[in-house]
Design a protein around this motif. Structure first.
Motif: not given
Length: 287
Positions: A242-243, A255, A258, A261-262, A273
């Motif tokens: 998971t994140n 954060e 994330k 990843l974005r 994802r």
């Protein structure tokens, strides 16, 4: 004779530790050495700020002197006036006095419950070392411990992910079953997570080169260029993290994970994802 890579790594990490201890604590003198394998003694090999060679190559046995006490107890020990202290034995008074040391702290470097080295900091005046000074000395030892642990974990992961090929097999980098493939992906993510804290650039590059051997291509496609963290995060996603779990393994906030990843998704042209992982694999960034 081939050098022991574990001992070589330990020597690299201990080499600059006394100078770092001096900078962190403000103490004028620092020194240290590794526990010799099979002999259970510390050999003082690194000196910083010393005025004489009196401490060089000194062998300190567990239980003897301040450093020996730190080894035996596996915890930091300090004295305000070395030569008259009743808290320690005095086998090493002559070299300590020759260097003019009075107030001394000794901090063991402990990895996996075993003392690997001892770091010392000292004053040439007899006055108590404050909590801040002691705390900074301990933190330098903790940094060395972390670096040694990273080296060992990297070596273990490389051993696990680099087995001898099966007879007739083209390459171990072509995993067979799903479970084997997932182990390779998890090892790839774990190896990449170990790289950033490594201070030695040669070792860090060697570790990242080993990571590349686990991917479909040794050199990722030039069509998509990803930054290091834009590979690290999808690598953990590919391993099923998971994140939050990825953040914990990479030492980042959720954060920040994330955001990386974005960014990777945008470069890879992915909307999810899962698509990002598939695209990264096709580009040769992930196994």
């Amino acid at each position: 004779m081939t050098a022991d890579p574990t001992r070589t790594g330990e020597a690299v990490e201990i080499r600059g530790a006394p100078a770092r201890l001096r900078r962190a604590t403000g103490l004028p003198v620092a020194f240290g050495g590794l526990v010799e394998p099979g002999r259970r003694q510390v050999r003082i090999s690194e000196l910083s700020g010393t005025a004489t060679p009196a401490l060089s190559s000194l062998a300190v046995t567990p239980g003897n002197g301040l450093g020996g006490k730190a080894v035996a107890l596996a915890r930091p020990c300090a004295v305000t006036d070395y030569s008259v202290s009743r808290q320690i034995s005095h086998e090493y008074d002559v070299p300590v006095a020759a260097e003019g040391l009075r107030s001394v702290v000794a901090v063991p470097v402990v990895v996996r419950r075993r003392v690997r080295a001892v770091l010392y900091g000292a004053l040439r005046t007899a006055r108590p070392l404050g909590d801040r000074t002691l705390g900074e000395a301990v933190q330098v030892a903790r940094d060395v411990e972390q670096a040694l642990l990273v080296r060992e974990e990297a070596a273990e992961l490389l051993a696990v992910t680099d087995p001898a090929p099966e007879p007739g097999a083209d390459s171990w980098r072509e995993p067979g079953g799903g479970a084997e493939r997932e182990r390779v992906r998890e090892a790839h993510a774990a190896l990449r997570a170990l790289a950033p804290p490594i201070a030695d650039p040669a070792l860090r590059a060697q570790l990242l080169d080993a990571c590349a051997l686990l991917t479909a291509r040794e050199t990722p496609s030039g069509a998509v260029r990803l930054a290091a963290r834009e590979v690290d995060v999808p690598a953990w996603v590919a391993a099923g993290a998971t994140n939050g779990a990825a953040a914990a393994r990479l030492g980042l906030t959720a954060e920040t994970v994330k955001a990386y990843l974005r960014s990777a998704m945008r470069k890879l042209g992915a909307r999810t994802r899962g698509e990002a992982v598939v695209a990264a694999r096709r580009a040769g960034w992930l196994p």
